[in-house]
Scaffold this active site. Structure first.
Site, PDB file in Angstrom:
ATOM      1  N   TRP A 217      -5.546   3.977   5.613  1.00 31.01           N
ATOM      2  CA  TRP A 217      -4.884   3.648   6.051  1.00 31.01           C
ATOM      3  C   TRP A 217      -4.313   5.007   4.625  1.00 31.01           C
ATOM      4  CZ3 TRP A 217      -0.580   0.961   2.362  1.00 31.01           C
ATOM      5  CH2 TRP A 217       1.429   0.871   2.869  1.00 31.01           C
TER       6      TRP A 217
ATOM      7  N   ASP B  15      -5.898  -6.508   3.602  1.00 26.70           N
ATOM      8  CA  ASP B  15      -3.965  -5.835   3.220  1.00 26.70           C
ATOM      9  C   ASP B  15      -4.232  -6.438   4.943  1.00 26.70           C
ATOM     10  OD1 ASP B  15      -2.298  -4.598   3.929  1.00 26.70           O
ATOM     11  OD2 ASP B  15      -3.404  -2.630   3.771  1.00 26.70           O
TER      12      ASP B  15
ATOM     13  N   LYS C 271       6.078  -4.942  10.553  1.00 25.33           N
ATOM     14  CA  LYS C 271       5.427  -4.719  11.448  1.00 25.33           C
ATOM     15  C   LYS C 271       6.090  -5.691  12.860  1.00 25.33           C
ATOM     16  CE  LYS C 271       3.925  -1.589   9.805  1.00 25.33           C
ATOM     17  NZ  LYS C 271       3.354  -0.467   9.069  1.00 25.33           N
TER      18      LYS C 271
HETATM   19  C1  LIG Z   1      -3.143  -0.567   6.974  1.00 27.98           C
HETATM   20  C2  LIG Z   1      -1.732  -1.139   5.872  1.00 27.98           C
HETATM   21  N1  LIG Z   1      -0.997  -1.401   4.837  1.00 27.98           N
HETATM   22  C3  LIG Z   1      -0.291  -1.940   4.604  1.00 27.98           C
HETATM   23  C4  LIG Z   1       0.955  -1.758   5.131  1.00 27.98           C
HETATM   24  C5  LIG Z   1       1.983  -1.237   4.598  1.00 27.98           C
HETATM   25  O1  LIG Z   1       3.400  -1.925   5.060  1.00 27.98           O
HETATM   26  P1  LIG Z   1       4.959  -1.708   4.657  1.00 27.98           P
HETATM   27  O2  LIG Z   1       5.983  -1.348   4.870  1.00 27.98           O
HETATM   28  O3  LIG Z   1       4.666  -3.191   4.589  1.00 27.98           O
HETATM   29  O4  LIG Z   1       5.162  -2.138   3.207  1.00 27.98           O
HETATM   30  C6  LIG Z   1       0.891  -0.708   6.154  1.00 27.98           C
HETATM   31  C7  LIG Z   1       2.263   0.236   6.790  1.00 27.98           C
HETATM   32  O5  LIG Z   1       2.217   0.958   7.824  1.00 27.98           O
HETATM   33  C8  LIG Z   1      -0.430  -0.361   6.578  1.00 27.98           C
HETATM   34  O6  LIG Z   1      -0.594   0.346   8.098  1.00 27.98           O
END
Ligand SMILES: Cc1ncc(COP(=O)(O)O)c(C=O)c1O
Ligand SMILES: *[C@@H]1O[C@H](CO)[C@@H](O)[C@H](O)[C@H]1NC(C)=O
Ligand SMILES: *[C@@H]1O[C@H](CO)[C@@H](O)[C@H](O)[C@H]1NC(C)=O
Ligand SMILES: *[C@@H]1O[C@H](CO)[C@@H](O)[C@H](O)[C@H]1NC(C)=O
Length: 399
Positions: free
Chosen positions: A127, A209, A245
């Protein structure tokens, strides 16, 4: 000009682009629409009806019921680390906020202090925000570790283990807890055990994560296996948990940073420093999303309903994977398509090359990333034939 200027010249202040298609990361129904989880709707109305609630500031570290939710979905109810009072949490602004608070803490205090030179390893690919969150927190050496094997469209375990063996001791590794973004490829339990063994022996720090718990398998417990295994092995660690999500609470910004410390005394000191970092960042977190999550997790009936809602989302993704693979195989599309169903979670690395991706976009108006990554939620029973036929055309007519 003597006046105080935000910048003196365009060179001092270049314009940068932070364009993100947020729908790329979101769940969509078979009608292609956003989905408010029924359990969330219900809990929102419980909250609205609750006349005891007010809009006072929350404590700096967050809503107590949220931080401690009885169900303990990341570590499991029976985690010995929880019983030993060495697990704590900070309510954060989404998973991103949890990563940011964790990174700020590590840069200041990890293994001594002032860790600007400590290497932080993120998967190749990952990401994209991982790189920036850690470098913005002051880490000067953010590097990729081998993860994706493009040739075999799977995990490059040998490369991954090799990087774990050859990196400097005490390096920090960001690991995706499940449903790896963007490849949809997770280590198996046996592979996780090998990874943990090397990380323990080489004194490496793990920062999980967990942004898609429930999305990989439809089961929250199954998807937490890796995190729980590392805790059982005795690692001190951080885990950034996002509820964006799995609760569909994208804009409420609700996340949780779990801290697993050596003992209760260490935990207390970590949390005190966390409090200071949070105080100078957002002072105190918002309540609405955390209330929705806490009310849901603290009621056995609502918890069961939520798990069912998560399974609805995961099952739709699994169905689209199965259908896409079956259709490509029926069309006789050259290549193997097992990876479509081997991969899990919201994302899939299709294996289409940049030219084929361009063909999909220009000729077929099917939008995907240059890497060939698609969000499986873009597929519906109505468009899946068109998508499969378009992939077939792209693969057969474009090198
Ligand atoms: C791998 C990963 N980590 C963290 C996040 C962060 O999500 P949030 O919207 O809760 O900040 C995402 C969001 O797409 C993600 O894909
Ligand atoms: C909330 O209050 C309204 C109006 O009194 C009522 O119709 C509704 O059932 C209540 N919802 C819940 C979840 O208690
Ligand atoms: C936040 O993390 C802590 C520590 O792992 C855990 O006890 C708590 O249940 C988590 N909160 C939620 C809402 O998952
Ligand atoms: C931390 O390390 C960096 C790089 O070595 C240095 O520039 C900075 O001054 C240090 N900060 C503190 C607070 O020691």
């Amino acid at each position: 000009d003597e006046s105080a200027r935000l910048s003196q010249s365009p060179d001092d202040l270049p314009s940068v682009s932070v364009s993100v298609q947020f729908s790329d990361f979101a769940y969509r129904t078979d009608e292609g629409k956003p989905w408010v989880l029924p359990v969330v709707k219900k809990v929102e109305s419980i909250i609205v009806n609750d006349t005891t609630l007010n809009h006072e500031y929350l404590p700096i570290l967050g809503l107590p019921e949220f931080r401690s939710s009885a169900s303990k979905i990341a570590l499991g109810d029976d985690s010995p680390a929880i019983q030993e009072n060495r697990v704590g949490a900070v309510q954060c602004l989404g998973g991103t906020g949890a990563l940011k608070m964790g990174a700020e803490f590590l840069r200041r205090f990890y293994n001594g202090n002032n860790n600007t030179k400590t290497p932080v390893f993120v998967s190749a690919p990952t990401w994209e925000n991982h790189n920036a969150v850690f470098s913005n927190a002051g880490f000067e050496d953010v590097r990729p570790y081998k993860y994706w094997d493009a040739q075999n469209r799977g995990l490059d375990l040998a490369g991954f283990l090799g990087d774990l063996e050859s990196c400097p001791e005490h390096s920090i590794f960001v690991l995706h807890a499940c449903a790896h973004n963007p490849t949809g490829t997770d280590p198996t339990q046996e592979q996780w055990k090998q990874i943990a063994e090397v990380m323990m022996r080489r004194k490496l720090f793990v920062f999980f994560d967990s942004a898609y718990q429930g999305f990989a398998s439809g089961s929250l417990d199954k998807d937490a296996w890796a995190v729980r295994y590392f805790v059982s092995m005795g690692f001190e660690m951080l885990c950034a948990q996002s509820f964006s999500k799995n609760f569909g609470l994208y804009n409420e910004r609700v996340g949780n940073l779990t801290i697993v410390a050596r003992d209760a005394d260490n935990l207390k000191r970590v949390l005190s420093q966390m409090e200071k970092i949070v105080r100078t960042t957002w002072s105190n977190p918002p309540s609405q999303g955390a209330r929705v999550v806490a009310v849901t997790l603290n009621s056995p009936e609502l918890f069961a309903e939520w798990k069912d809602n998560v399974k609805t989302m995961a099952d739709r993704v699994l169905l689209m994977r199965a259908q896409l693979k079956a259709k490509l195989q029926a069309l006789g599309t050259p290549g193997t398509w097992e990876h479509i169903t081997d991969q899990i979670g919201m994302f899939s690395f299709t294996g289409l090359n940049p030219n084929q991706v361009e063909y999909m976009i220009k000729e077929k108006h099917i939008y995907l990333m240059a890497s060939g990554r698609i969000n499986m939620c873009g597929l519906t029973t109505k468009n899946i034939d068109y998508v499969a036929e378009s992939i077939h055309e792209a693969v057969t007519s474009v090198q």
